[in-house]
Structure formats: structure tokens, C-alpha cells
Design a protein around this motif. Structure first.
Motif, PDB file in Angstrom:
ATOM      1  N   CYS A  26      -5.601  -2.136  12.578  1.00 24.08           N
ATOM      2  CA  CYS A  26      -4.327  -2.983  13.207  1.00 24.08           C
ATOM      3  C   CYS A  26      -3.253  -2.405  12.352  1.00 24.08           C
ATOM      4  O   CYS A  26      -2.607  -3.015  11.331  1.00 24.08           O
ATOM      5  CB  CYS A  26      -4.341  -4.440  12.901  1.00 24.08           C
ATOM      6  N   HIS A  27      -2.732  -1.180  12.588  1.00 25.24           N
ATOM      7  CA  HIS A  27      -2.039  -0.370  11.609  1.00 25.24           C
ATOM      8  C   HIS A  27      -0.686  -1.239  11.392  1.00 25.24           C
ATOM      9  O   HIS A  27      -0.072  -1.013  10.375  1.00 25.24           O
ATOM     10  CB  HIS A  27      -1.693   1.106  12.384  1.00 25.24           C
ATOM     11  N   SER A  28      -0.182  -2.106  11.983  1.00 22.89           N
ATOM     12  CA  SER A  28       1.277  -2.663  11.993  1.00 22.89           C
ATOM     13  C   SER A  28       0.882  -3.812  11.064  1.00 22.89           C
ATOM     14  O   SER A  28       1.859  -4.442  10.452  1.00 22.89           O
ATOM     15  CB  SER A  28       1.708  -3.198  13.250  1.00 22.89           C
ATOM     16  N   ASP A  52     -15.350  -3.012  15.915  1.00 22.68           N
ATOM     17  CA  ASP A  52     -15.707  -1.668  15.648  1.00 22.68           C
ATOM     18  C   ASP A  52     -15.208  -0.761  14.602  1.00 22.68           C
ATOM     19  O   ASP A  52     -15.914  -0.127  13.938  1.00 22.68           O
ATOM     20  CB  ASP A  52     -15.618  -1.005  17.154  1.00 22.68           C
ATOM     21  N   ALA A  53     -13.797  -1.067  14.587  1.00 26.40           N
ATOM     22  CA  ALA A  53     -13.061  -0.366  13.542  1.00 26.40           C
ATOM     23  C   ALA A  53     -13.698  -0.858  12.180  1.00 26.40           C
ATOM     24  O   ALA A  53     -13.702   0.032  11.368  1.00 26.40           O
ATOM     25  CB  ALA A  53     -11.581  -0.573  13.584  1.00 26.40           C
ATOM     26  N   THR A 113      -5.132  -9.109   2.617  1.00 20.73           N
ATOM     27  CA  THR A 113      -4.871  -9.119   4.009  1.00 20.73           C
ATOM     28  C   THR A 113      -4.611  -7.981   4.643  1.00 20.73           C
ATOM     29  O   THR A 113      -4.896  -7.344   5.785  1.00 20.73           O
ATOM     30  CB  THR A 113      -3.876 -10.350   4.417  1.00 20.73           C
ATOM     31  N   ILE A 114      -3.649  -7.027   3.998  1.00 25.44           N
ATOM     32  CA  ILE A 114      -3.321  -5.879   4.299  1.00 25.44           C
ATOM     33  C   ILE A 114      -4.429  -4.921   4.189  1.00 25.44           C
ATOM     34  O   ILE A 114      -4.443  -4.235   5.348  1.00 25.44           O
ATOM     35  CB  ILE A 114      -2.186  -5.232   3.110  1.00 25.44           C
ATOM     36  N   THR A 115      -5.342  -5.166   3.329  1.00 27.14           N
ATOM     37  CA  THR A 115      -6.560  -4.325   3.568  1.00 27.14           C
ATOM     38  C   THR A 115      -7.500  -4.610   4.695  1.00 27.14           C
ATOM     39  O   THR A 115      -8.081  -3.568   5.311  1.00 27.14           O
ATOM     40  CB  THR A 115      -7.203  -4.577   2.175  1.00 27.14           C
ATOM     41  N   GLN A 116      -7.671  -5.928   4.959  1.00 25.94           N
ATOM     42  CA  GLN A 116      -8.119  -6.449   6.283  1.00 25.94           C
ATOM     43  C   GLN A 116      -7.664  -5.824   7.333  1.00 25.94           C
ATOM     44  O   GLN A 116      -8.244  -5.409   8.304  1.00 25.94           O
ATOM     45  CB  GLN A 116      -8.073  -7.634   6.185  1.00 25.94           C
ATOM     46  N   GLY A 117      -6.371  -5.586   7.421  1.00 26.13           N
ATOM     47  CA  GLY A 117      -5.435  -5.212   8.571  1.00 26.13           C
ATOM     48  C   GLY A 117      -5.893  -3.698   8.590  1.00 26.13           C
ATOM     49  O   GLY A 117      -6.058  -2.981  10.082  1.00 26.13           O
ATOM     50  N   TRP A 165      -7.977   6.027   7.478  1.00 29.61           N
ATOM     51  CA  TRP A 165      -7.126   7.338   7.633  1.00 29.61           C
ATOM     52  C   TRP A 165      -5.908   6.769   7.819  1.00 29.61           C
ATOM     53  O   TRP A 165      -5.411   6.146   8.624  1.00 29.61           O
ATOM     54  CB  TRP A 165      -7.419   8.246   8.807  1.00 29.61           C
ATOM     55  N   VAL A 166      -5.087   7.360   6.716  1.00 32.40           N
ATOM     56  CA  VAL A 166      -3.366   6.571   6.781  1.00 32.40           C
ATOM     57  C   VAL A 166      -2.640   7.960   6.809  1.00 32.40           C
ATOM     58  O   VAL A 166      -2.955   9.081   6.129  1.00 32.40           O
ATOM     59  CB  VAL A 166      -3.296   5.870   5.546  1.00 32.40           C
ATOM     60  N   ALA A 167      -1.553   7.842   7.547  1.00 37.44           N
ATOM     61  CA  ALA A 167      -0.522   8.825   7.763  1.00 37.44           C
ATOM     62  C   ALA A 167       0.139   9.390   6.271  1.00 37.44           C
ATOM     63  O   ALA A 167       0.415   8.395   5.620  1.00 37.44           O
ATOM     64  CB  ALA A 167       0.483   8.535   8.722  1.00 37.44           C
TER      65      ALA A 167
END
Lengths: 337, 337
Positions: free
Chosen positions: B45-47, B312-313, B36-40, B323-325
Motif C-alpha cells: 500500500c505505497h501511499s 499476497d504482497a 505501521t509504515i512498515t506494514q503499509g 522494492w522502493v523507488a
């Protein structure tokens, strides 16, 4: 201000029943509708009270509504009760399906009642209140005519698409809400147009899609949903659930079907019933207590439960009868003649 | 702006899975959450993406969540599937109940899945999308923590109480919405508070119940619902349906249970599944066509369907990775150490 006449609830019912039958409506339809009109008048929902007799007779005279249609019942799946209203009014169809909906919800835990091919008559609160009167939780939704633009758009796609919910409370009125997913009822915009009064921004757009405070311009343009994109999403859900899912018209199709006759919208309705006794089993009282704590937390800080105004009016009307404009009574009497 | 690192979806999943297992979570829980985190992250949906690993580990360390709880399944009524998460995270419980929910919806037409005693993990859209992936219509709701005042009140009673809906579309992403019944997510107010920026009126009230643009004051006061009394009514419905009806905590009880640990809220969830094939029978394709006409009428006038940005994302991420901070990755790596 027109002179007001005091009537008992029995007088309201008799007047509605007599006028509807006098205009060619079958007695069982007329009785179901007179019951609901009386409830509307009793709760001081004036647009759903005796005023509806005028709307109803107008729809009958448009020739679209079959005043003697016999609803037929089927059960396409164990948890789905389906009533075909055969282009009659919805209320007799509701009466026809309600007992089986209640039975199936008690048997299965959850059940759906689909009403198809009906001229939808009444607000949704009398319908979910009828479910709550059986100790079940009720949810109801229906499309209408495509007057409301999606958020970010400018043309009518959605109806005013009401959503109603009722939670039964032991020994008292249920927790009930019934709201349009449009920002405001179309009738309110019509009233402003008749009175030449401006409307607030947020109610609608003119024919060019610009936010407008001109009631007439909005009636020729499009209404807006409540709550921005969230209300718009809910309105779409209601088109899907109470239109596409149940094999009946969307608000756009219903508006096309009306063909400018100005009749009550013809489409379907979806009602859901949930049995707390089946969800909660031995913990039923705990669930009820939890709900009462929620209501107390709302009213305890001075906020209102939805429908509280209606329930106050209901008590007043039971005690004092109702007050109806003489001009409205005269209009109705003219139809009876 | 922090440096951004490009990761494949596999790398996102591996990092989440490894960190959760490394922090004592059972592998099946960790796998359900990493999915689910991967889907987000994929849907930007960064949060609800990799950031959730931090939240999750914080909740684990609070000692409230059982990282190895075994969900147990029961069926209190034919149309009700119930899963007790035994104070574990919700996603494994969802996985446990979903197959039977789908089976019962196909058999009966409508069915409900109740998840109880769970630390609710994830937005609701992955859950209703999982229902839509089976060709069913999904509806889901859950309470949270009592931060939101009822309309006309000033004290928190409701959670941010999200409502989500999905309608399956042949060969493409479903129609999906998932919105909080609060005016805005609590995280957005927290972000404004951290940055010392004012918030718009309508988001919340200060501790004295006055509308406020001060984010800190609102965090100490109460948030507001979206859409005035209508959003407030919906929020109440969600407390009743996904709290009182299913025998689980309301948002007020959940906040009390948390006892300022700041963990993910513990409560229940209600999901409903409707089978269009059972509602529509031979008219299934007509119903699907009707839905597509509705969507075309919305997008054809330049309005957006809900979730379009996410989809779209999703396409971008499948093609280019995400892309992750770097600061977030560093924070996660520190938890893994």
C-alpha cells in the motif's frame, strides 16, 4: 390505475390486526405487526404497508412461521441482550428485547440486541427509529435470502442485506437511513419482470454470469450489490455480523431452509445502541449541535437527508389519512373471510 | 520509472524510525508510526508505506502536531474506552487504548474505543487487524477533511470517511476490508491532475457542481461518494459516529482547523470490538465454520475476498523484502540530514 380508497391510520391498523388474528396469529404478534404495517403505510413505503398483510398470511400458510411463538430473553454478556424468537415473527422479539437493550446502552454506553430464529418482518427503519426515540443512536442489520452475487462473482451468496442507522434529533424526526446492500430491491426486479420491462445494467447478472437487462434472466441468475466491491464488502460484513457472529443462518442457509416455500426469510438480526449521553457526558449539547450543523450543511446546498420523503409522507398521512388501492383492500378482505 | 531499491522490512522500519526521530518526534510515537509504515510498505500500500514519512515530516513542520504528546486514557462508561491524543498522532493513542478495549470487549461482549484530538495516521486496516489479532471482530471509522459532496449536492461536507472491518480467522489472515466512502481516494485525483489525465465521471464535480472529468476542476470543486445516496448516507453516519458522538471535529471543522496548512487531518476515530466468544458461547466453532463457508462460497466462484492483494504482497515481502523507488529514498534521506 386501480381506484384508491382513503383510510385513517386507525382503519389501517384495525384491518391489519383483524386479518392477522383471523388467520391464526396470536394477538401480541398481530398487534406488533399491525403497528409496523401502519407505520409503513403512513410513510408511503407501500411494500411495507398493508401489502405486507398478504405476504404475512402467505408465510403463515406456508406452515414455517409459528404464529404464537413466545420469544425468550437471555443475556449472554452484560452488553449483549439476546432474544430467541423461536421461529415466530421478529417484531414481538424486538419488543421483548428493546427495553433491556436501552437499559444496557444507558448503563454501559454501548449494547447489542441479538434476535435469533426469527422470520424477519419489517424494514429496519422502524426498528432504529424505536432506538432513536429513546435518545440513543441505533444501527441494525440483517441477512435475507442468497440472491446477490459478490463483486467479481456470478452466483448468489449474499442477501439483499439491509443496513439501517438512526441518530436522534431533539424535537423532530431522527436522521435515518435504511438501505439494501443490493443495487436494488428484489421486488423492483420482480415488478419489471411482471411488466416485461428491461432493467438497467448494474442490477444483476443472468444465469451465465453476464450483466443483463432482462429482469426474468436476472431473477434466475443473481442480483448485484450496490457500489461495486465496497457494497459487496458491506454485504459480507452483514452476513458475518448478523449471521455467523450471532449464531444464526447466513442468507445461503436461510434460502436453503426456506426450501422454495417462498416465505419471509428466517434468520437473525443484530441491533446496536449507543448512548450519546455516555459518550459525550457534559458535552452532549455540543455533540448534538455538531450533528445539526452537518444536517444544515447538507440541506443548505439543496441536497436531501435520507428518509425526508418518508417524513413528508408521515406528515401528510397524519393530516389526510392514507390512500390504498381498492384491489389491495379487496385482496385483504378476501383473506379475512 | 525510477530505479527500485530492495530493502528488508527491518531496513524500512529503521529508516522510518530514524527519520522521524531525527525530525523531533518522540521515540514511542516514532516507533508506533514506523511499525505501521512498515506494514503499509510490506502490503504494497505505497501511499501508506515509506511515502508517509514525507507526509508525516511535513505535518510535523506545519507545527500543528505535537510530536511528544502523551495520550491519556479514561473510561466514561464501562463499554467506552476513551483516549485523548492531545494533538499528537493517533497511533500511540491507539496503542494506549487497545489493551483496555480488548479487555472490555471480552468482559462485556461489545466495547468502543474513542480516540480524540488526534492527527489520524494510517489506513484503518492495521487498526482493525490489531483487533482481529486478539480474536475479536473490529469495526473502525474516521472523518477526514470536507472534500466530498453529499449526493444531490455540490459542496464538500464529508471527508473521504473510511470504514474498516475485520473478522478473525483461525490460523490465517483475517477477513478485512477498508474503504473510503468517497468514490476514490483524493490522492488518485491529485495524481491525475499532476499527469494532466482525465478522470472518470462519478469521481467529482467542478466548482459549479457539474459532473466533471477534469481532475483539477474537481480538486477545486467537490469529490463524490461511492454508491450514490447509499454511500452518501454512510459518509454522514461516519461524521456522526466518529465526530458528533465522540465529541470531536467533523470533516468540515477539521478542514477549517487545518487552515490550509495541508497537514494530516486532526479529528477523532471510533473503533468497536465484538467478542465472538461472548456472542456465541458454546457455538463459537459453529459461527467460525459458518464464516468460512461464506468465504468459500465467494472464492469458490472466482471472486476475491477484500484485502487478498495485500495479503499476497505480505507473503512476497516477507520472502523477498520490498522494492522502493530510489527517488523516494533520496527524498527521505534528505529529511534525515
Amino acid at each position: 390505475m386501480s381506484e384508491l380508497i382513503n383510510l385513517s391510520l386507525e382503519q389501517v391498523h384495525d384491518l391489519a390486526l383483524r386479518t392477522l388474528i383471523g388467520n391464526g396469529m396470536g394477538e401480541d404478534h398481530a398487534r406488533a405487526i399491525a403497528d409496523t404495517i401502519t407505520q409503513g403505510q403512513r410513510d408511503e413505503c407501500h411494500s411495507h404497508g398493508l401489502y405486507r398483510v398478504l405476504v404475512c398470511v402467505h408465510s403463515l400458510r406456508s406452515g414455517k412461521v409459528d404464529p404464537n411463538a413466545r420469544p425468550t430473553l437471555s443475556r449472554p454478556a452484560p452488553a449483549i441482550v439476546s432474544v430467541d424468537a423461536h421461529r415466530g415473527y421478529s417484531l414481538l422479539a424486538l419488543q421483548t428485547g428493546l427495553p433491556l437493550l436501552v437499559e444496557q446502552a444507558r448503563e454501559l454506553g454501548v449494547a447489542a440486541l441479538v434476535i435469533r430464529n426469527c422470520f424477519h418482518f419489517s424494514a429496519l427503519w422502524p426498528e432504529v427509529e424505536a432506538i432513536a426515540a429513546e435518545g440513543l443512536v441505533g444501527l441494525a442489520m440483517t441477512p435475507s435470502h442468497a440472491w446477490v452475487a459478490p463483486e467479481g462473482g456470478s452466483q448468489g451468496v449474499f442477501g439483499t442485506n439491509p443496513l439501517a442507522f438512526a441518530w436522534p434529533r431533539a424535537g423532530r424526526e431522527p436522521f435515518v437511513f435504511d438501505f439494501a446492500t443490493s443495487a436494488i430491491a428484489r421486488g423492483d426486479i420482480e415488478l419489471h419482470a411482471r411488466q416485461g420491462k428491461p432493467i438497467p445494467l448494474g442490477w444483476g447478472l443472468d444465469a451465465e454470469g453476464r450483466p443483463s437487462t432482462d429482469a426474468r434472466a436476472v431473477l434466475e441468475g443473481a442480483m448485484q450489490t450496490f457500489g461495486g466491491h465496497k457494497g459487496s464488502a458491506l454485504a459480507a460484513m452483514i452476513e458475518l455480523m448478523a449471521g455467523a457472529l450471532i449464531g444464526d443462518l447466513t442468507s445461503a442457509e436461510s434460502l436453503a431452509f426456506d426450501a422454495a416455500a417462498g416465505a419471509t426469510p428466517c434468520h437473525g438480526e443484530l441491533l446496536l445502541a449507543f448512548d450519546p449521553a455516555r459518550f459525550l457526558g457534559g458535552a452532549l449539547e455540543e455533540g448534538q449541535r455538531r450533528a445539526e450543523q452537518l444536517f444544515a450543511a447538507i440541506t443548505g446546498q439543496g441536497a436531501r437527508l435520507p428518509s425526508q420523503r418518508r417524513f413528508d409522507a408521515r406528515q401528510r398521512s397524519a393530516r389526510d389519512g392514507v390512500w390504498v388501492a381498492k384491489t389491495l383492500l379487496d385482496d385483504i378482505e378476501r383473506l379475512a373471510a
